[in-house]
Design an enzyme around this catalytic site. Structure first.
Site, mmCIF file in Angstrom:
data_model
loop_
_atom_site.group_PDB
_atom_site.id
_atom_site.type_symbol
_atom_site.label_atom_id
_atom_site.label_comp_id
_atom_site.label_asym_id
_atom_site.label_seq_id
_atom_site.Cartn_x
_atom_site.Cartn_y
_atom_site.Cartn_z
ATOM 1 N N ALA A 211 0.854 -1.202 0.000
ATOM 2 C CA ALA A 211 0.000 0.000 0.000
ATOM 3 C C ALA A 211 0.880 1.239 0.000
ATOM 4 O O ALA A 211 2.099 1.149 -0.136
ATOM 5 C CB ALA A 211 -0.905 -0.017 1.227
ATOM 6 N N ASN A 212 0.281 2.396 0.128
ATOM 7 C CA ASN A 212 1.051 3.635 0.264
ATOM 8 C C ASN A 212 0.333 4.582 1.222
ATOM 9 O O ASN A 212 -0.738 4.259 1.727
ATOM 10 C CB ASN A 212 1.301 4.273 -1.111
ATOM 11 C CG ASN A 212 -0.002 4.610 -1.795
ATOM 12 O OD1 ASN A 212 -0.755 5.455 -1.326
ATOM 13 N ND2 ASN A 212 -0.277 3.949 -2.904
#
Ligand code: C5P
Length: 403
Positions: A211-212
Site C-alpha cells: 500500500a502507500n
C-alpha cells in the site's frame, strides 16, 4: 460574511421552540444579515419583545393595527423590504393559517403580501406534525413554493415525547437561508465526472498487501467540489478511512485492476480527475494462502508485475473525457516531471505536488500544487486541501466551458 447585506424578516410564532429563535437571530447577524423580527401574540407568551429587540438591534413588530408601526413601515413594506421571509418556529396553527392565506394578524398579512422567498422551520408536537390536517397544509404550502427546513426527530422539549416535530437547529436554519440566498453557480450542471482517490492495496497473500500513505483527502475533496458545481460525480475510491463525500456516488475498490475496471465502466464522462495514488506494481502471483515463515529458509522473493496505468488508459481511451486531469506526486524536479507526464498520459492538466516527507502532504491537511498545462504553468500557494479542490473544480469548469 455569507449573508452580508441580506435582510431577513423573521416571523416568530408561538411555540416553545421560540426560545431557539433568540439564538437564531444571533447566528444570522453573525453572518452579516440584518434581522427584522415580527412576533405573534402567542409567541409573546414564550419570549419577550424586549429580548428579541435587544438581540436583533431592530424595532420589533407585533401588531397589525399598531398606528405607530403602520405609519412607520406598514405590513406591505415589511413584506417587501427583505430578501427572505423566515418563519421560525412555524407552529401547526401558523402553518394552517398560511395554507389558507389568513391575514388576521401582522404575520399573516406579511406572509400573504410578500413576493420574496419564504422559508419555514416547523416545530410542534409529533402527533400534531403527523395529523392529517398538518400533512395537507404542508403539501399545500410546498405546492405554493414555500421552502421547509426540518422538523427533526428527537425528544420534545415540553413533553419528553419522541417523534418528529423538533425545530431544526439554528445553524441548520442558517445554512438553509444561505443556500437559498446564495445558491452559487452551477457551471458543471449536466456534466459527468469520474474521480479516483486514495491508495490501492495490492495483495501479497490473503492477509498482507502493498500500500502507500495516500489518505484520499485530496481526491475526496475534489469529488465533493465538482459535485458542488453541479457535476454528477462518480468517485472510485481505494481503501481509505475517511467518509464518502456527500452528493457523490462512491464506488469502493481495492486493487489497481479493480479501479481501472470501475473507471472505464463509468465512461463516457466529460471530466476525469485521477487523484488516486495507484500502486505501480502488484505482486505477480499473489498467494491464495497465507505465506508461512519456514525455519531456516530464506525469505520468499516478491515478484512484481506492472499495474495498468489508469490515467494513461483514460487519456487515450476511445471514450476519452473532454477534460482529463492527472496528479503527479513527485519528490524532485516537480515541474519537469509534470510536463513529461502531461504528454505521456494524454492529460489536459497535471496537478503536480511535492510529496517529500518534510512537506507533510501525504496524509496531511494542506497541499501546495503547481498546475501544468500545454499553454503554461501556474503555482498556487500553500492551501488547505478543500481549498485546492474548490479552486481546481472552478478551473476545470472554466477550461471545460471554454473548449
Ligand atoms: O506516473 P505517476 O504514477 O507519477 O502518475 C501519477 C498520475 O497517474 C496520477 O494522476 C495517478 O492517479 C495516475 N496513475 C494511474 N494509474 C497508475 C499510476 C498512476 O491512474 N497505475
Amino acid at each position: 460574511m455569507e449573508l452580508h447585506d441580506k435582510r431577513i424578516l423573521l416571523i416568530i410564532s408561538g411555540g416553545i421552540a421560540a426560545y431557539k429563535s433568540l439564538d437564531l437571530i444571533r447566528r444570522l447577524r453573525e453572518r452579516g444579515a440584518a434581522v427584522r423580527p415580527v412576533i405573534t401574540r402567542s409567541a409573546q407568551e414564550f419570549i419577550t419583545p424586549l429580548a428579541v429587540g435587544a438581540l436583533s438591534a431592530s424595532h420589533v413588530y407585533t401588531d397589525l393595527f399598531s398606528r405607530e408601526d403602520e405609519q412607520d413601515v406598514g405590513h406591505i413594506r415589511l413584506a417587501r423590504e427583505c430578501d427572505l421571509v423566515l418563519v421560525a418556529p412555524a407552529t401547526a396553527s401558523r402553518m394552517a393559517k398560511m395554507a389558507h392565506g389568513l391575514a388576521d394578524d401582522l404575520a399573516g398579512a406579511v406572509l400573504l403580501a410578500t413576493d420574496r422567498p419564504v422559508l419555514m422551520a416547523p416545530a410542534m408536537n409529533p402527533k400534531m406534525w403527523d395529523a392529517p390536517a398538518t400533512r395537507r397544509n404542508l403539501s399545500t404550502l410546498q405546492g405554493d413554493g414555500i421552502h421547509v427546513i426540518g422538523p427533526k426527530s428527537g425528544e420534545m422539549a415540553e413533553s419528553g415525547e419522541a417523534g418528529t416535530g423538533r425545530m431544526a437547529e439554528p445553524l441548520e436554519i442558517v445554512a438553509a437561508v444561505v443556500a437559498l440566498l446564495s445558491p452559487g453557480e452551477k457551471p458543471l450542471a449536466g456534466k459527468r465526472a469520474i474521480v479516483t482517490s486514495g491508495p490501492t492495496h495490492e495483495p501479497i497473500d490473503p492477509v498482507r498487501y502493498i500500500a502507500n500513505r495516500s489518505s484520499g483527502k485530496q481526491g475526496h475533496a475534489i469529488a465533493a467540489a465538482l459535485a458542488k458545481l453541479g457535476a454528477e460525480v462518480t468517485l472510485v475510491s481505494g481503501p481509505v478511512t475517511i467518509p464518502d463525500p456527500a452528493g457523490v456516488r462512491t464506488v469502493h475498490v481495492e486493487t489497481a485492476k479493480d479501479m481501472l475496471l470501475a473507471v472505464t465502466s463509468h465512461l463516457p464522462a466529460d471530466i476525469a480527475v485521477m487523484v488516486a495514488a495507484v500502486a505501480d506494481w502488484r505482486v505477480a502471483s499473489s498467494s491464495g494462502q497465507k505465506i508461512k515463515k519456514q525455519p531456516g529458509e530464506a525469505p520468499p522473493p516478491l515478484q512484481l508485475a506492472e499495474n495498468p496505468d489508469i490515467l494513461k488508459t483514460v487519456g487515450h481511451h476511445e471514450n476519452r473525457p473532454r477534460f482529463v486531469v492527472g496528479f503527479a506526486a513527485e519528490t524532485q524536479n516537480v515541474e519537469e516531471n509534470g510536463r513529461r507526464k502531461l504528454a505521456a498520459k494524454g492529460a489536459d492538466l497535471i496537478v503536480a505536488n511535492d510529496v517529500s516527507p518534510q512537506t507533510g502532504v501525504m496524509g496531511g491537511e494542506r497541499n501546495r500544487v503547481m498546475l501544468i498545462a500545454e499553454n503554461g504553468i501556474e503555482t498556487w500557494p500553500d492551501l488547505d486541501k478543500a481549498e485546492v479542490a474548490e479552486r481546481l473544480a472552478a478551473t476545470i469548469a472554466k477550461r471545460l466551458n471554454a473548449l
